[in-house]
Design a protein around this motif. Structure first.
Motif, PDB file in Angstrom:
ATOM      1  N   GLY A 241      19.449  27.488 -31.487  1.00 36.34           N
ATOM      2  CA  GLY A 241      18.664  26.506 -30.745  1.00 36.34           C
ATOM      3  C   GLY A 241      17.737  27.165 -29.746  1.00 36.34           C
TER       4      GLY A 241
ATOM      5  N   PHE B 148      25.488  17.107 -25.546  1.00 37.79           N
ATOM      6  CA  PHE B 148      25.265  16.057 -26.539  1.00 37.79           C
ATOM      7  C   PHE B 148      25.491  16.588 -27.948  1.00 37.79           C
ATOM      8  CE2 PHE B 148      22.570  15.053 -22.868  1.00 37.79           C
ATOM      9  CZ  PHE B 148      23.002  13.764 -22.571  1.00 37.79           C
ATOM     10  N   SER B 149      25.091  17.829 -28.180  1.00 38.54           N
ATOM     11  CA  SER B 149      25.276  18.441 -29.496  1.00 38.54           C
ATOM     12  C   SER B 149      26.756  18.558 -29.835  1.00 38.54           C
ATOM     13  CB  SER B 149      24.633  19.832 -29.529  1.00 38.54           C
ATOM     14  OG  SER B 149      23.265  19.771 -29.237  1.00 38.54           O
TER      15      SER B 149
ATOM     16  N   GLY C  41      16.346  23.798 -21.994  1.00 36.90           N
ATOM     17  CA  GLY C  41      16.406  22.918 -23.156  1.00 36.90           C
ATOM     18  C   GLY C  41      17.744  23.025 -23.853  1.00 36.90           C
ATOM     19  N   LEU C  42      18.263  24.251 -23.946  1.00 36.28           N
ATOM     20  CA  LEU C  42      19.578  24.474 -24.554  1.00 36.28           C
ATOM     21  C   LEU C  42      20.686  23.879 -23.701  1.00 36.28           C
ATOM     22  CD1 LEU C  42      21.487  25.833 -26.592  1.00 36.28           C
ATOM     23  CD2 LEU C  42      21.287  27.930 -25.234  1.00 36.28           C
TER      24      LEU C  42
ATOM     25  N   LEU D   2      12.542  19.507 -22.428  1.00 41.06           N
ATOM     26  CA  LEU D   2      13.049  18.360 -23.183  1.00 41.06           C
ATOM     27  C   LEU D   2      12.597  18.435 -24.639  1.00 41.06           C
ATOM     28  CD1 LEU D   2      14.448  15.571 -23.282  1.00 41.06           C
ATOM     29  CD2 LEU D   2      12.274  14.562 -22.567  1.00 41.06           C
TER      30      LEU D   2
ATOM     31  N   PHE E  48      17.812  20.652 -31.385  1.00 39.61           N
ATOM     32  CA  PHE E  48      19.035  19.858 -31.411  1.00 39.61           C
ATOM     33  C   PHE E  48      19.719  19.830 -32.782  1.00 39.61           C
ATOM     34  CE2 PHE E  48      21.255  15.700 -31.504  1.00 39.61           C
ATOM     35  CZ  PHE E  48      22.114  15.894 -30.445  1.00 39.61           C
TER      36      PHE E  48
ATOM     37  N   ALA F 184      20.584  21.467 -21.536  1.00 36.21           N
ATOM     38  CA  ALA F 184      20.542  20.000 -21.517  1.00 36.21           C
ATOM     39  C   ALA F 184      21.050  19.397 -22.824  1.00 36.21           C
ATOM     40  CB  ALA F 184      19.107  19.533 -21.241  1.00 36.21           C
ATOM     41  N   SER F 185      20.772  20.051 -23.946  1.00 39.72           N
ATOM     42  CA  SER F 185      21.140  19.475 -25.243  1.00 39.72           C
ATOM     43  C   SER F 185      22.544  19.852 -25.703  1.00 39.72           C
ATOM     44  CB  SER F 185      20.129  19.912 -26.309  1.00 39.72           C
ATOM     45  OG  SER F 185      20.124  21.318 -26.464  1.00 39.72           O
TER      46      SER F 185
ATOM     47  N   GLY G 270      14.455  21.267 -26.370  1.00 39.95           N
ATOM     48  CA  GLY G 270      15.850  20.905 -26.620  1.00 39.95           C
ATOM     49  C   GLY G 270      15.998  19.959 -27.796  1.00 39.95           C
ATOM     50  N   ILE G 271      15.093  18.997 -27.915  1.00 36.94           N
ATOM     51  CA  ILE G 271      15.167  18.036 -29.009  1.00 36.94           C
ATOM     52  C   ILE G 271      14.849  18.694 -30.344  1.00 36.94           C
ATOM     53  CG2 ILE G 271      14.005  16.017 -29.996  1.00 36.94           C
ATOM     54  CD1 ILE G 271      13.923  14.847 -27.191  1.00 36.94           C
TER      55      ILE G 271
END
Length: 229
Positions: free
Chosen positions: A154, A27-28, A20-21, A95, A102, A23-24, A98-99
């Motif tokens: 996160g 974008f972060s 999750g970390l 997912l 985020f 993947a995000s 991660g959100i």
């Protein structure tokens, strides 16, 4: 001693939080840079939308993920054609985690980027470096402690994620049952108090380690003068 089932839960929780970390994080960093360095119409609204998972009930986030990434959703259905499925899979748990983490990532990274002296970036630009090169050779290295701190926060948030996860991917042993979901399950089973206690202790310990590391890094990255001010 942990049982084989409890070790599996612990391993799955770490895998879900880590992915999750991972993947995000890109974008972060991108969004944090935009919020820190760019001015545009609707920036306040965009900033609020980024931080929305912090104030929304996690169940609402989980339901939104189910609608969007479910096998019949506008995003999930096309992805399923390529063999990518999130609903009721550990990937969906990652997912959701991660959100939910985020906003913490974005906030920590944004503060780190804002602390970078813009004159250093300007000096690199005057020497002929492209904006992309300036970002990767000046801005990001100087903001790295904040990136790591945000990543740890996160990660800790992902370990504790419950509401969005159980709504989106359910509570499937061996597939989506992370530490919080396992603790919830054990509290519903008569005579499983010991298992619930062990899982709670490990959850607290993992979160404490992540938070302590983030605090230590934050102190290390703070200039000596400001620490003694």
């Amino acid at each position: 001693m942990l049982t084989a089932a409890e070790l599996q839960i612990l391993g799955l929780s770490l895998k879900v939080a880590l992915w999750g970390l991972v993947a995000s994080l890109p974008f972060s960093i991108a969004i944090a840079f935009v919020l820190a360095r760019k001015s545009f119409y609707g920036k306040t609204l965009f900033d609020a939308a980024v931080h929305l998972p912090l104030v929304l009930p996690p169940v609402v986030v989980g339901y939104a993920l189910l609608v969007l990434f479910g096998t019949q959703g506008p995003i999930g259905k096309p992805l399923e054609a390529f063999g990518i499925v999130f609903a009721f899979r550990w990937t969906g748990a990652a997912l959701a985690a991660g959100i939910m983490g985020f906003p913490l990532l974005v906030r920590a990274i944004r503060l780190a980027i804002e602390a970078v002296d813009p004159r250093l970036e300007l000096a690199a630009r005057t020497l002929g470096a492209s904006p992309l090169r300036v970002f990767f050779t000046v801005t990001l290295p100087l903001a790295l402690p904040g990136v790591i701190t945000g990543g740890l926060l996160g990660f800790a948030r992902a370990l504790g994620e419950f509401g969005a996860t159980i709504t989106f991917v359910s509570n499937i042993p061996g597939e989506t049952q992370t530490l919080p979901l396992a603790i919830y399950t054990y509290t519903q089973v008569p005579g499983a108090d010991a298992q619930a206690l062990r899982m709670s202790i490990f959850s607290v310990l993992l979160s404490l380690v992540a938070l302590a590391l983030s605090e230590w890094l934050a102190r290390r990255s703070t200039p000596q003068d400001s620490r003694h001010a």
